[in-house]
Scaffold this motif. Structure first.
Motif, PDB file in Angstrom:
ATOM      1  N   MET A   1      19.988 106.006  74.627  1.00 33.44           N
ATOM      2  CA  MET A   1      21.311 105.426  74.724  1.00 33.44           C
ATOM      3  C   MET A   1      21.803 105.052  73.328  1.00 33.44           C
ATOM      4  SD  MET A   1      22.530 102.252  77.033  1.00 33.44           S
ATOM      5  CE  MET A   1      23.933 101.328  76.539  1.00 33.44           C
ATOM      6  N   THR A   2      23.058 105.317  73.047  1.00 33.45           N
ATOM      7  CA  THR A   2      23.669 104.991  71.768  1.00 33.45           C
ATOM      8  C   THR A   2      23.828 103.480  71.654  1.00 33.45           C
ATOM      9  OG1 THR A   2      24.902 107.054  71.865  1.00 33.45           O
ATOM     10  CG2 THR A   2      25.669 105.409  70.310  1.00 33.45           C
ATOM     11  N   LYS A   3      23.534 102.962  70.462  1.00 31.99           N
ATOM     12  CA  LYS A   3      23.679 101.530  70.233  1.00 31.99           C
ATOM     13  C   LYS A   3      25.156 101.156  70.293  1.00 31.99           C
ATOM     14  CE  LYS A   3      22.709  97.803  67.149  1.00 31.99           C
ATOM     15  NZ  LYS A   3      22.699  97.314  65.837  1.00 31.99           N
ATOM     16  N   LEU A   4      25.451 100.119  71.023  1.00 34.78           N
ATOM     17  CA  LEU A   4      26.819  99.639  71.186  1.00 34.78           C
ATOM     18  C   LEU A   4      27.232  98.866  69.929  1.00 34.78           C
ATOM     19  CD1 LEU A   4      28.961  99.763  73.408  1.00 34.78           C
ATOM     20  CD2 LEU A   4      28.141  97.567  74.228  1.00 34.78           C
ATOM     21  N   ASN A   6      30.802  97.624  67.347  1.00 34.79           N
ATOM     22  CA  ASN A   6      32.251  97.397  67.368  1.00 34.79           C
ATOM     23  C   ASN A   6      33.005  98.702  67.115  1.00 34.79           C
ATOM     24  OD1 ASN A   6      31.651  94.728  67.781  1.00 34.79           O
ATOM     25  ND2 ASN A   6      32.759  93.984  65.994  1.00 34.79           N
ATOM     26  N   THR A   7      32.537  99.483  66.151  1.00 37.32           N
ATOM     27  CA  THR A   7      33.213 100.740  65.815  1.00 37.32           C
ATOM     28  C   THR A   7      33.188 101.701  66.995  1.00 37.32           C
ATOM     29  OG1 THR A   7      32.666 100.459  63.485  1.00 37.32           O
ATOM     30  CG2 THR A   7      33.257 102.675  64.197  1.00 37.32           C
ATOM     31  N   LEU A   8      32.066 101.826  67.663  1.00 31.49           N
ATOM     32  CA  LEU A   8      31.979 102.709  68.822  1.00 31.49           C
ATOM     33  C   LEU A   8      32.911 102.237  69.932  1.00 31.49           C
ATOM     34  CD1 LEU A   8      30.653 105.111  70.257  1.00 31.49           C
ATOM     35  CD2 LEU A   8      28.821 103.564  70.994  1.00 31.49           C
ATOM     36  N   ILE A   9      32.945 100.955  70.159  1.00 25.46           N
ATOM     37  CA  ILE A   9      33.837 100.399  71.190  1.00 25.46           C
ATOM     38  C   ILE A   9      35.291 100.670  70.812  1.00 25.46           C
ATOM     39  CG2 ILE A   9      34.645  98.270  72.290  1.00 25.46           C
ATOM     40  CD1 ILE A   9      31.717  97.191  71.848  1.00 25.46           C
ATOM     41  N   LEU A  10      35.646 100.415  69.556  1.00 25.56           N
ATOM     42  CA  LEU A  10      37.023 100.624  69.112  1.00 25.56           C
ATOM     43  C   LEU A  10      37.420 102.094  69.179  1.00 25.56           C
ATOM     44  CD1 LEU A  10      37.110  98.140  66.102  1.00 25.56           C
ATOM     45  CD2 LEU A  10      38.265  97.875  68.308  1.00 25.56           C
ATOM     46  N   ASP A  11      36.526 102.984  68.767  1.00 22.12           N
ATOM     47  CA  ASP A  11      36.827 104.422  68.849  1.00 22.12           C
ATOM     48  C   ASP A  11      37.030 104.858  70.293  1.00 22.12           C
ATOM     49  OD1 ASP A  11      36.750 104.812  66.083  1.00 22.12           O
ATOM     50  OD2 ASP A  11      34.651 105.461  66.088  1.00 22.12           O
ATOM     51  N   THR A  12      36.200 104.365  71.175  1.00 19.60           N
ATOM     52  CA  THR A  12      36.311 104.702  72.601  1.00 19.60           C
ATOM     53  C   THR A  12      37.595 104.140  73.189  1.00 19.60           C
ATOM     54  OG1 THR A  12      33.900 104.758  72.789  1.00 19.60           O
ATOM     55  CG2 THR A  12      35.157 104.542  74.842  1.00 19.60           C
ATOM     56  N   ALA A  13      37.884 102.892  72.882  1.00 23.22           N
ATOM     57  CA  ALA A  13      39.121 102.270  73.379  1.00 23.22           C
ATOM     58  C   ALA A  13      40.340 103.023  72.855  1.00 23.22           C
ATOM     59  CB  ALA A  13      39.182 100.803  72.980  1.00 23.22           C
ATOM     60  N   ALA A  14      40.313 103.432  71.604  1.00 20.13           N
ATOM     61  CA  ALA A  14      41.432 104.183  71.019  1.00 20.13           C
ATOM     62  C   ALA A  14      41.645 105.503  71.752  1.00 20.13           C
ATOM     63  CB  ALA A  14      41.187 104.430  69.533  1.00 20.13           C
ATOM     64  N   ALA A  28      36.875  97.225  81.728  1.00 19.87           N
ATOM     65  CA  ALA A  28      35.972  97.964  82.616  1.00 19.87           C
ATOM     66  C   ALA A  28      36.035  99.460  82.313  1.00 19.87           C
ATOM     67  CB  ALA A  28      36.328  97.695  84.074  1.00 19.87           C
ATOM     68  N   ASP A  29      37.242  99.963  82.029  1.00 23.97           N
ATOM     69  CA  ASP A  29      37.390 101.381  81.673  1.00 23.97           C
ATOM     70  C   ASP A  29      36.642 101.701  80.379  1.00 23.97           C
ATOM     71  OD1 ASP A  29      39.120 101.822  83.858  1.00 23.97           O
ATOM     72  OD2 ASP A  29      40.904 101.383  82.636  1.00 23.97           O
ATOM     73  N   SER A  37      28.365  98.025  80.839  1.00 26.78           N
ATOM     74  CA  SER A  37      29.167  97.115  81.656  1.00 26.78           C
ATOM     75  C   SER A  37      30.255  96.426  80.827  1.00 26.78           C
ATOM     76  CB  SER A  37      28.260  96.040  82.269  1.00 26.78           C
ATOM     77  OG  SER A  37      27.775  95.194  81.245  1.00 26.78           O
ATOM     78  N   ARG A  38      31.230  95.923  81.536  1.00 27.00           N
ATOM     79  CA  ARG A  38      32.277  95.130  80.890  1.00 27.00           C
ATOM     80  C   ARG A  38      31.639  93.905  80.240  1.00 27.00           C
ATOM     81  NH1 ARG A  38      36.818  92.727  84.665  1.00 27.00           N
ATOM     82  NH2 ARG A  38      34.943  91.781  85.480  1.00 27.00           N
ATOM     83  N   ALA A  39      30.654  93.333  80.884  1.00 29.43           N
ATOM     84  CA  ALA A  39      29.979  92.145  80.350  1.00 29.43           C
ATOM     85  C   ALA A  39      29.348  92.432  78.985  1.00 29.43           C
ATOM     86  CB  ALA A  39      28.928  91.653  81.330  1.00 29.43           C
ATOM     87  N   ALA A  40      28.838  93.640  78.787  1.00 29.06           N
ATOM     88  CA  ALA A  40      28.232  93.997  77.501  1.00 29.06           C
ATOM     89  C   ALA A  40      29.276  94.000  76.387  1.00 29.06           C
ATOM     90  CB  ALA A  40      27.550  95.357  77.593  1.00 29.06           C
ATOM     91  N   LEU A  41      30.510  94.310  76.742  1.00 29.35           N
ATOM     92  CA  LEU A  41      31.586  94.316  75.738  1.00 29.35           C
ATOM     93  C   LEU A  41      31.903  92.910  75.248  1.00 29.35           C
ATOM     94  CD1 LEU A  41      34.011  96.922  77.329  1.00 29.35           C
ATOM     95  CD2 LEU A  41      32.282  97.299  75.562  1.00 29.35           C
ATOM     96  N   TYR A  42      31.677  91.910  76.113  1.00 26.88           N
ATOM     97  CA  TYR A  42      31.960  90.526  75.746  1.00 26.88           C
ATOM     98  C   TYR A  42      31.048  90.022  74.622  1.00 26.88           C
ATOM     99  CZ  TYR A  42      35.186  90.070  79.642  1.00 26.88           C
ATOM    100  OH  TYR A  42      36.249  90.224  80.496  1.00 26.88           O
ATOM    101  N   LYS A  43      29.975  90.721  74.364  1.00 22.20           N
ATOM    102  CA  LYS A  43      29.122  90.362  73.231  1.00 22.20           C
ATOM    103  C   LYS A  43      29.796  90.743  71.909  1.00 22.20           C
ATOM    104  CE  LYS A  43      24.889  90.839  75.848  1.00 22.20           C
ATOM    105  NZ  LYS A  43      23.679  91.608  76.078  1.00 22.20           N
ATOM    106  N   HIS A  44      30.778  91.655  71.981  1.00 26.86           N
ATOM    107  CA  HIS A  44      31.472  92.143  70.789  1.00 26.86           C
ATOM    108  C   HIS A  44      32.908  91.631  70.689  1.00 26.86           C
ATOM    109  CE1 HIS A  44      28.285  95.043  69.765  1.00 26.86           C
ATOM    110  NE2 HIS A  44      28.081  95.033  71.073  1.00 26.86           N
ATOM    111  N   PHE A  45      33.551  91.452  71.834  1.00 26.49           N
ATOM    112  CA  PHE A  45      34.944  90.998  71.882  1.00 26.49           C
ATOM    113  C   PHE A  45      35.055  89.956  72.978  1.00 26.49           C
ATOM    114  CE2 PHE A  45      34.876  95.340  70.331  1.00 26.49           C
ATOM    115  CZ  PHE A  45      35.555  95.197  69.136  1.00 26.49           C
ATOM    116  N   LYS A  46      35.692  88.831  72.668  1.00 26.83           N
ATOM    117  CA  LYS A  46      35.696  87.727  73.628  1.00 26.83           C
ATOM    118  C   LYS A  46      36.562  87.979  74.854  1.00 26.83           C
ATOM    119  CE  LYS A  46      38.876  85.143  70.706  1.00 26.83           C
ATOM    120  NZ  LYS A  46      38.993  84.075  69.779  1.00 26.83           N
ATOM    121  N   ASN A  47      37.554  88.878  74.727  1.00 26.55           N
ATOM    122  CA  ASN A  47      38.408  89.222  75.869  1.00 26.55           C
ATOM    123  C   ASN A  47      39.225  90.472  75.520  1.00 26.55           C
ATOM    124  OD1 ASN A  47      40.557  88.291  74.204  1.00 26.55           O
ATOM    125  ND2 ASN A  47      40.331  86.220  75.024  1.00 26.55           N
TER     126      ASN A  47
END
Length: 184
Positions: A1-4, A6-14, A28-29, A37-47
Motif C-alpha cells: 500500500m502506498t504511504k498516505l 499530504n501530497t498524495l491526498i492533494l493530488d488525488t483530491a485535485a 469519503a470520495d 477511510s475518511r478517518a485516515a484523512l483526518y490525520k492529515h487535514f482536520k476537515n
C-alpha cells in the motif's frame, strides 16, 4: 500500500475536483480513491475546509512555481527583477485562465471567498517578491503588487486579452523611473 501523504491526498483530491467539480467531491470520495477511510484523512487535514484550503494553495503553488522562488541569477538590477517577477506572476495567472478557465475560476473563487486563504496567498506573494528583490521594505513590495493587481486578480480575468502585455508594460513605464529610488 502506498504511504498516505499530504501530497498524495492533494493530488488525488485535485483529480477528483477536475473530474466532478468541488461541490460533488467529499472526503469519503477522496478516501475511496486512495483506498483508505475518511478517518485516515483526518490525520492529515482536520476537515473538508482544511483540505480545500490546502488544495487551493497547493494549486496556486503549482501555477506560480516560476516565482516560488524566483531565479534572480543573471539579473543586474532590482528593477529588472521586479519587472520580470511581476510579469511572471501575471502571465502564469493569464495562461492558467486561458488554458483551464473552469479550474482557474473554481480555485480562485474559493481563495477570493476566504479572507484567511487570500491573506496567506498575498503573504506568499509579498515574501517571494521581497526575497527576489533582497529587501525587507514590505511597504513598497506590497505597493508594487497593488499597482499590478489588474493583471493578477481573478476578478479582472475577463478583461485579459491580446493587449494585456502592452497594458502591463505601460504601467511598468510609469513606475520604472522611480523604482530604484523607492527601493533603497
Amino acid at each position: 500500500m502506498t504511504k498516505l501523504t499530504n501530497t498524495l491526498i492533494l493530488d488525488t483530491a485535485a483529480q477528483l475536483v477536475e473530474q466532478h467539480g468541488a461541490a460533488d467531491v467529499t472526503l469519503a470520495d477522496v478516501g475511496e480513491a486512495l483506498g483508505t477511510s475518511r478517518a485516515a484523512l483526518y490525520k492529515h487535514f482536520k476537515n473538508k475546509q482544511d483540505l480545500w484550503t490546502s488544495l487551493s494553495l497547493y494549486w496556486l503553488d503549482q501555477v506560480l512555481a516560476v516565482i516560488f522562488p524566483f531565479d534572480t541569477s543573471g539579473y543586474s538590477s532590482q528593477a529588472d527583477i521586479a519587472h520580470d517577477w511581476l510579469w511572471a506572476l501575471a502571465n502564469a495567472k493569464i495562461q492558467t485562465n486561458q488554458n483551464d478557465p473552469q479550474m482557474f475560476k473554481l480555485y480562485t473563487d474559493y481563495i477570493d471567498g476566504n479572507p484567511e486563504v487570500l491573506a496567506i496567498h498575498l503573504q506568499d506573494l509579498t515574501s517571494s517578491l521581497a526575497a527576489a528583490l533582497k529587501t525587507d521594505d514590505l511597504i513598497h513590495v506590497q505597493a508594487l503588487l497593488q499597482a499590478f493587481t489588474y493583471f493578477t486578480t481573478p476578478a479582472f480575468a475577463t478583461d485579459w486579452g491580446e493587449h494585456t502585455r502592452d497594458q502591463f508594460e505601460a504601467i511598468w513605464q510609469l513606475i520604472a523611473p522611480s523604482f530604484e529610488t523607492l527601493m533603497k
